[in-house]
Design a protein around this motif. Sequence first.
Motif, short mmCIF file in Angstrom:
data_model
loop_
_atom_site.label_atom_id
_atom_site.label_comp_id
_atom_site.label_asym_id
_atom_site.label_seq_id
_atom_site.Cartn_x
_atom_site.Cartn_y
_atom_site.Cartn_z
N LYS A 61 -1.63 17.65 -4.09
CA LYS A 61 -0.68 17.24 -3.05
C LYS A 61 -0.41 15.74 -3.13
O LYS A 61 0.73 15.29 -2.91
CB LYS A 61 -1.23 17.60 -1.67
CG LYS A 61 -1.36 19.10 -1.42
CD LYS A 61 -2.01 19.37 -0.08
CE LYS A 61 -2.23 20.85 0.16
NZ LYS A 61 -2.92 21.11 1.44
N TYR A 62 -1.44 14.98 -3.44
CA TYR A 62 -1.29 13.53 -3.57
C TYR A 62 -0.34 13.18 -4.71
O TYR A 62 0.56 12.34 -4.57
CB TYR A 62 -2.66 12.90 -3.78
CG TYR A 62 -2.65 11.47 -4.25
CD1 TYR A 62 -2.26 10.44 -3.41
CD2 TYR A 62 -3.04 11.14 -5.55
CE1 TYR A 62 -2.26 9.12 -3.84
CE2 TYR A 62 -3.04 9.84 -5.99
CZ TYR A 62 -2.64 8.83 -5.14
OH TYR A 62 -2.64 7.53 -5.57
N SER A 105 -7.14 20.53 -4.54
CA SER A 105 -5.92 20.81 -3.79
C SER A 105 -5.30 19.53 -3.25
O SER A 105 -4.08 19.31 -3.35
CB SER A 105 -6.23 21.78 -2.64
OG SER A 105 -5.10 21.96 -1.80
N GLU A 106 -6.14 18.66 -2.69
CA GLU A 106 -5.63 17.41 -2.13
C GLU A 106 -5.10 16.50 -3.22
O GLU A 106 -4.09 15.81 -3.04
CB GLU A 106 -6.73 16.71 -1.33
CG GLU A 106 -6.26 15.49 -0.57
CD GLU A 106 -5.16 15.80 0.44
OE1 GLU A 106 -4.23 14.97 0.56
OE2 GLU A 106 -5.23 16.86 1.09
N HIS A 119 -8.12 12.72 2.55
CA HIS A 119 -6.70 12.79 2.91
C HIS A 119 -6.04 11.41 2.94
O HIS A 119 -4.81 11.30 2.91
CB HIS A 119 -6.57 13.45 4.29
CG HIS A 119 -5.18 13.64 4.77
ND1 HIS A 119 -4.72 13.17 5.98
CD2 HIS A 119 -4.11 14.26 4.19
CE1 HIS A 119 -3.45 13.49 6.13
NE2 HIS A 119 -3.06 14.15 5.06
N ALA A 138 1.95 15.13 -6.00
CA ALA A 138 3.29 15.57 -5.61
C ALA A 138 3.95 14.55 -4.67
O ALA A 138 5.15 14.25 -4.80
CB ALA A 138 3.22 16.94 -4.94
N ALA A 139 3.18 14.01 -3.75
CA ALA A 139 3.71 13.00 -2.83
C ALA A 139 4.11 11.74 -3.58
O ALA A 139 5.17 11.14 -3.33
CB ALA A 139 2.69 12.68 -1.74
N ASN A 160 2.89 18.41 9.14
CA ASN A 160 2.28 18.09 7.85
C ASN A 160 2.28 16.58 7.70
O ASN A 160 2.73 15.85 8.58
CB ASN A 160 3.05 18.78 6.71
CG ASN A 160 4.54 18.54 6.80
OD1 ASN A 160 4.98 17.42 7.05
ND2 ASN A 160 5.33 19.58 6.64
N ARG A 183 -3.14 10.21 0.26
CA ARG A 183 -1.81 10.81 0.48
C ARG A 183 -1.19 10.30 1.78
O ARG A 183 0.03 10.06 1.85
CB ARG A 183 -1.92 12.33 0.51
CG ARG A 183 -0.60 13.05 0.71
CD ARG A 183 -0.66 14.48 0.25
NE ARG A 183 -1.66 15.28 0.94
CZ ARG A 183 -1.39 16.19 1.88
NH1 ARG A 183 -0.13 16.39 2.25
NH2 ARG A 183 -2.35 16.90 2.43
N GLY A 193 5.00 23.84 5.16
CA GLY A 193 3.74 23.71 5.86
C GLY A 193 3.77 24.49 7.15
O GLY A 193 4.84 24.83 7.66
N GLU A 196 8.81 19.32 4.19
CA GLU A 196 8.00 19.92 3.14
C GLU A 196 7.33 21.17 3.69
O GLU A 196 7.05 21.27 4.88
CB GLU A 196 6.94 18.94 2.64
CG GLU A 196 5.87 18.63 3.65
CD GLU A 196 4.80 17.74 3.07
OE1 GLU A 196 3.77 17.59 3.74
OE2 GLU A 196 4.99 17.21 1.98
#
Length: 234
Positions: A199-200, A195-196, A151, A202-203, A123, A154, A224, A222
Amino acid sequence: MSLQLDDTSPNVRAARTRGWLRAAIVASFALCFVAAAVGFVGFLSQLRGVEAEPPHNADGIVVLTGGSSRVSDAMELLAAGYGKRLLISGVHPTNDANDISRSVPDSQPLMRCCVDLDHSAVNTRSNAAETRRWVRERGFKSLIVVTSNYHMPRAIVELSHAMPDVTLIPFAVVGDKWRDEPWWTSGATVRLLLSEYAKYVAAEVRVRLADAGLDLAPDLGEPGQRRPATALAN
């Protein structure tokens, strides 16, 4: 004869409390929605719509597998002399240099001299950890980062957190579908971006907590799954 309710009665106070609570909940949800919408717009503003050559060379190049034409674009940068060496991070354990050579024509000379494969990363966070090991082993101080445009935010968050002393130069790969049609006209693209974005965020939150000494996932594990063996050919 009319009856008037006592404003101080328990029933009236309870009704008012419930009303205030409902209003507070609705206001909180509204504020969260507005904040998320503003954040999503800010996230979209970071995404490049066209590919641009790196402004200058770097010591090395890293490509994070999993998206359309990432590896081939990274190989082209290496061939053009933008970096001394390339790390392909997140290669499936069953794939090797021969698989990459078949998917990227005319890459065999570069594969033999200047390309390293990372089979450990599963991941984005572990991509960053493996890239950090590679960079330290090679003594590199600057790095071109190759991944898909959606992507890239992130990836930069994770890589800059793992290697704060390394200069990162983004090279965002823009897929044909992204160029051919507006993202909001495709349900699949909208879902991908939402979705991305999640995740961004959260990161970002995890990195900020880690910087404050509150890392909740110090083992770089994490959730994955490994990418499918076919991911490399994309």
